[in-house]
Enzyme design. Sequence first.
Site, PDB file in Angstrom:
ATOM      1  N   CYS A 175       0.136   3.760   2.737  1.00 25.27           N
ATOM      2  CA  CYS A 175       0.608   3.212   4.018  1.00 25.27           C
ATOM      3  C   CYS A 175       2.092   3.487   4.190  1.00 25.27           C
ATOM      4  CB  CYS A 175       0.361   1.707   4.085  1.00 25.27           C
ATOM      5  SG  CYS A 175      -1.371   1.208   3.995  1.00 25.27           S
ATOM      6  N   CYS A 229       0.838  -1.210   0.000  1.00 20.63           N
ATOM      7  CA  CYS A 229       0.000   0.000   0.000  1.00 20.63           C
ATOM      8  C   CYS A 229       0.875   1.263   0.000  1.00 20.63           C
ATOM      9  CB  CYS A 229      -0.907  -0.048   1.230  1.00 20.63           C
ATOM     10  SG  CYS A 229      -1.736   1.487   1.630  1.00 20.63           S
TER      11      CYS A 229
END
Length: 120
Positions: free
Chosen positions: A33, A30
Amino acid sequence: MTIKNLSGADFESTITDNPIVLIDFWASWCGPCRAFAPVFDRSAQSHPDVVHAKVDTEAEGQLAAALEIQSIPTVMAFRDGVLVYRQPGALPAAALEDLITRVKALDMAEVHAKIAAAKS
């Protein structure tokens, strides 16, 4: 302060045994993230009185599913074992700082009264 990696085995005890816990739900693939990780790391260094924890949603799929994590990153904040904040999306440093300030300032007697009122 270091960041604690949470699993299904220690999730509950971490939120009940510590006054304030911030949790970052993330995955290695991600991009947002990965961009949020240094912000979360700096926050952990700035606030040693707040447990900063991470849950790898790939490794802890059952925990992520049980908590209905549908988008990552998702940040959760617990105060005295009560979920007081839950929001998907990476937070800018200033917003994370503001969140911590607001969580620390909560009147938990009022929060518990609202929870009790909602249950009746």
